[in-house]
Design a protein around this motif. Structure first.
Motif, PDB file in Angstrom:
ATOM      1  N   PRO A 172       0.623  -1.389  -0.228  1.00  0.00           N
ATOM      2  CA  PRO A 172       0.523  -0.056   0.250  1.00  0.00           C
ATOM      3  C   PRO A 172       0.894   1.350   0.006  1.00  0.00           C
ATOM      4  O   PRO A 172       2.356   0.908   0.509  1.00  0.00           O
ATOM      5  N   TRP A 173       0.835   2.389  -0.781  1.00  0.00           N
ATOM      6  CA  TRP A 173       1.145   3.859  -0.420  1.00  0.00           C
ATOM      7  C   TRP A 173       2.029   3.758   0.470  1.00  0.00           C
ATOM      8  O   TRP A 173       3.094   4.800   0.658  1.00  0.00           O
ATOM      9  N   ASN A 174       0.972   3.597   2.018  1.00  0.00           N
ATOM     10  CA  ASN A 174       0.969   4.311   2.705  1.00  0.00           C
ATOM     11  C   ASN A 174       2.568   3.698   3.337  1.00  0.00           C
ATOM     12  O   ASN A 174       3.225   4.161   4.341  1.00  0.00           O
ATOM     13  N   ASP A 175       2.966   2.310   2.612  1.00  0.00           N
ATOM     14  CA  ASP A 175       3.768   1.305   3.207  1.00  0.00           C
ATOM     15  C   ASP A 175       5.134   1.531   2.232  1.00  0.00           C
ATOM     16  O   ASP A 175       6.462   0.721   2.137  1.00  0.00           O
ATOM     17  N   ARG A 176       5.034   2.566   1.344  1.00  0.00           N
ATOM     18  CA  ARG A 176       6.144   2.497   0.219  1.00  0.00           C
ATOM     19  C   ARG A 176       6.626   4.284   0.045  1.00  0.00           C
ATOM     20  O   ARG A 176       7.801   4.102  -0.843  1.00  0.00           O
ATOM     21  N   LEU A 177       5.151   4.858   0.042  1.00  0.00           N
ATOM     22  CA  LEU A 177       5.536   6.218  -0.587  1.00  0.00           C
ATOM     23  C   LEU A 177       6.932   7.201   0.219  1.00  0.00           C
ATOM     24  O   LEU A 177       7.322   7.647  -1.113  1.00  0.00           O
ATOM     25  N   ALA A 178       7.268   7.036   1.387  1.00  0.00           N
ATOM     26  CA  ALA A 178       8.515   6.804   2.437  1.00  0.00           C
ATOM     27  C   ALA A 178       8.840   6.132   1.683  1.00  0.00           C
ATOM     28  O   ALA A 178       8.668   5.342   1.774  1.00  0.00           O
ATOM     29  N   HIS A 179      10.743   6.472   2.181  1.00  0.00           N
ATOM     30  CA  HIS A 179      11.971   5.503   1.782  1.00  0.00           C
ATOM     31  C   HIS A 179      11.590   4.680   3.411  1.00  0.00           C
ATOM     32  O   HIS A 179      12.086   4.485   3.353  1.00  0.00           O
ATOM     33  N   PHE A 180      11.489   5.956   4.364  1.00  0.00           N
ATOM     34  CA  PHE A 180      11.829   5.245   5.592  1.00  0.00           C
ATOM     35  C   PHE A 180      10.498   4.209   6.222  1.00  0.00           C
ATOM     36  O   PHE A 180       9.553   4.853   6.145  1.00  0.00           O
ATOM     37  N   LYS A 181      10.925   3.659   7.275  1.00  0.00           N
ATOM     38  CA  LYS A 181       9.466   3.346   8.414  1.00  0.00           C
ATOM     39  C   LYS A 181       8.583   3.475   9.132  1.00  0.00           C
ATOM     40  O   LYS A 181      10.383   4.602  10.442  1.00  0.00           O
ATOM     41  N   LEU A 182       8.033   4.072   9.686  1.00  0.00           N
ATOM     42  CA  LEU A 182       7.494   4.545  10.682  1.00  0.00           C
ATOM     43  C   LEU A 182       8.466   4.124  12.359  1.00  0.00           C
ATOM     44  O   LEU A 182       8.537   5.229  12.779  1.00  0.00           O
ATOM     45  N   GLY A 183       8.483   3.561  12.192  1.00  0.00           N
ATOM     46  CA  GLY A 183       9.198   2.787  13.601  1.00  0.00           C
ATOM     47  C   GLY A 183      10.444   2.986  13.633  1.00  0.00           C
ATOM     48  O   GLY A 183      11.425   2.317  14.880  1.00  0.00           O
ATOM     49  N   PHE A 184      11.276   3.337  12.672  1.00  0.00           N
ATOM     50  CA  PHE A 184      12.914   2.193  12.494  1.00  0.00           C
ATOM     51  C   PHE A 184      13.107   4.555  12.792  1.00  0.00           C
ATOM     52  O   PHE A 184      13.116   5.151  11.623  1.00  0.00           O
ATOM     53  N   THR A 185      14.591   4.223  12.372  1.00  0.00           N
ATOM     54  CA  THR A 185      15.483   6.141  12.618  1.00  0.00           C
ATOM     55  C   THR A 185      15.068   6.105  11.047  1.00  0.00           C
ATOM     56  O   THR A 185      15.561   5.429  10.343  1.00  0.00           O
ATOM     57  N   PRO A 186      15.025   7.157  10.825  1.00  0.00           N
ATOM     58  CA  PRO A 186      14.646   7.499   9.130  1.00  0.00           C
ATOM     59  C   PRO A 186      16.525   8.365   9.269  1.00  0.00           C
ATOM     60  O   PRO A 186      16.838   8.707   9.572  1.00  0.00           O
TER      61      PRO A 186
END
Ligand SMILES: Cc1cc2nc3c(=O)[nH]c(=O)nc-3n(C[C@H](O)[C@H](O)[C@H](O)COP(=O)(O)OP(=O)(O)OC[C@H]3O[C@@H](n4cnc5c(N)ncnc54)[C@H](O)[C@@H]3O)c2cc1C
Length: 423
Positions: free
Chosen positions: A272-286
């Motif tokens: 899904p878009w919310n798990d691909r459009l950002a390079h970094f995952k929410l629960g991890f250090t960007p």
């Protein structure tokens, strides 16, 4: 309810720990009425988002106001295709809520950790030849201005285009409405070692080869290390080979030595878009965490001379650099946007945390880029002051007049706005 000072917290530092806030405290109202009460106590005050800007942009000698105690209050209007919510919400949380209801945003930045209000206020962007920056999705905002008045502006209002990218200068934004669209799936494919010659000869073909394209380089050698393509699953599949670059077969971080687990899933796996459009995952250090950032939004028509100038500075840039990212965006009408009235290419620098050395180099980078019309990203580190910035923004004086109307007593002014906008 009246605001209780027991909610106050110490001001602390920004995310990158590159700036210690001078503010006396962070105040945490629970709704717009409490924001109004705090503003009527007098200034100076500033809005604080998720602290991801790299300078004193959000700072004040008075009090910071955070929306982190607001209820998110996400309301989707399916007929109007909009979502309204409290904008202290992080993009990652908003995206999860929208996707669960079957809706999507048109784009995300590299990280989902930032607050919507803070991102919108600085014209934060992702990439895509057909995508405006994140602020272009705003269809209405509500803010408490410097006289305590709750003001609502939507696209039909004359001041709207000035009020969206506000740098926090006209008030505390307490509600935002964004355009939404039906949810969609995306795949990510990375390609290694794109020859610079091919990148320059086929720049438009490369940046339009997917919904969102990022190019990562360190400005040395003959190749761009990574081309990062995000393709919608309802569009043609990405190419197996990209102008001489080879398809990567395992997940990869754009910073050497950083764990790929921090990045969103690649290798063509749909999600899904919310798990691909950002390079970094929410629960991890960007990104890296121990860094500074700068970025210049170059008019697309001038990107080739801009890239040539940066390659010429490569030997001076490279020792200070973690990585550069190139991204594209469409023109918009937002007065302080880097893409105001021009399609633009962002030349971004993730720097090692060497403030003196980076600070010494930035004037030379800006001497090359600003004459090409490049506008610095408001949330990142840059050297230019008001005299250099004013000619870059045709609506600069209109913005200053808008600030004067909404903040007649200068409650929201700070050192940054004085240096960069002459406020
Ligand atoms: C690791 C990292 C990755 C990044 N990636 C990108 C990227 O991909 N693309 C990009 O364009 N930028 C990127 N940025 C920059 C970032 O998006 C901007 O600095 C953004 O403004 C940060 O939002 P924030 O919520 O942290 O706001 P803050 O830094 O807390 O504040 C920024 C500004 O917003 C104002 N503001 C905050 N809340 C409100 C409110 N409620 N009302 C009025 N004004 C308000 C503040 O007063 C201030 O002027 C990145 C930054 C980091 C640290």
């Amino acid at each position: 309810m009246a605001y209780s000072d027991s909610e106050d917290q110490p001001a602390g530092q920004n995310w990158a720990q590159s700036h210690s806030f001078a503010a006396q405290a962070v105040q945490r109202p629970a709704d717009a009425a409490e924001v109004r009460e705090l503003i009527l106590r007098g200034g100076p005050v500033r809005a604080l988002g998720s602290r991801h800007s790299f300078t004193d942009l959000a700072d004040t000698t008075g009090r910071l106001i955070s929306l982190d105690r607001f209820s998110p209050d996400l309301v989707v209007d399916e007929a109007a295709r909009t979502a309204s919510f409290s904008p202290g919400l992080r993009y990652g949380d908003l995206a999860t809520g929208l996707h669960a209801r079957g809706w999507a945003l048109h784009n995300l930045a590299s990280l989902p950790h930032i607050s919507v209000a803070g991102a919108i206020a600085t014209a934060t962007h992702g990439s895509g030849d057909r995508n405006g920056n994140l602020s272009t999705a705003v269809s209405a905002i509500e803010f408490v201005n410097g006289t305590g008045e709750l003001t609502r502006l939507s696209r039909a209002d004359a001041d709207f285009d000035g009020a969206v990218v506000s740098l926090g200068a006209i008030g505390i934004v307490t509600r935002i409405t964004l355009d939404i669209e039906p949810t969609f799936d995306v795949r990510q494919d990375l390609y290694n070692d794109l020859p610079w010659d091919a990148a320059l000869a086929h720049f438009d073909a490369i940046t339009s080869s997917a919904y969102s394209v990022s190019l990562f380089t360190r400005w040395i050698g003959d190749t761009i290390e990574i081309a990062w393509l995000k393709s919608r699953m309802d569009a043609p599949a990405p190419p197996t080979e990209l102008f001489g670059a080879t398809l990567q077969t395992h997940d990869q971080h754009m910073l050497p030595g950083q764990p790929a687990a921090n990045t969103t899933k690649q290798c063509g796996v749909p999600g899904p878009w919310n798990d691909r459009l950002a390079h970094f995952k929410l629960g991890f250090t960007p990104s890296n965490g121990d860094e500074l950032q700068s970025e210049y939004l170059v008019p697309r028509s001038n990107i080739l001379p801009a890239l040539a100038a940066m390659r010429a500075l490569g030997p001076r840039i490279e020792p200070l650099l973690l990585v550069t990212e190139l991204r594209t965006m469409t023109a918009d009408r937002l007065w302080l946007s880097g893409a105001y009235d021009t399609d633009a290419v962002g030349i971004h620098f993730t720097w090692k945390k060497l403030p003196t050395e980076v600070g010494n180099l930035l004037p030379d980078i800006e001497a090359a880029l600003l004459p090409l019309g490049a506008r610095p990203h408001w949330g990142k580190v840059f050297a230019a002051g008001v005299d250099q910035l004013a000619p870059l923004y045709p609506r600069f004086d209109d913005f200053r007049a808008l600030v004067a109307r909404h903040d007649p007593n200068g409650l929201f002014r700070n050192g940054f706005l004085e240096r960069k906008l002459g406020l």
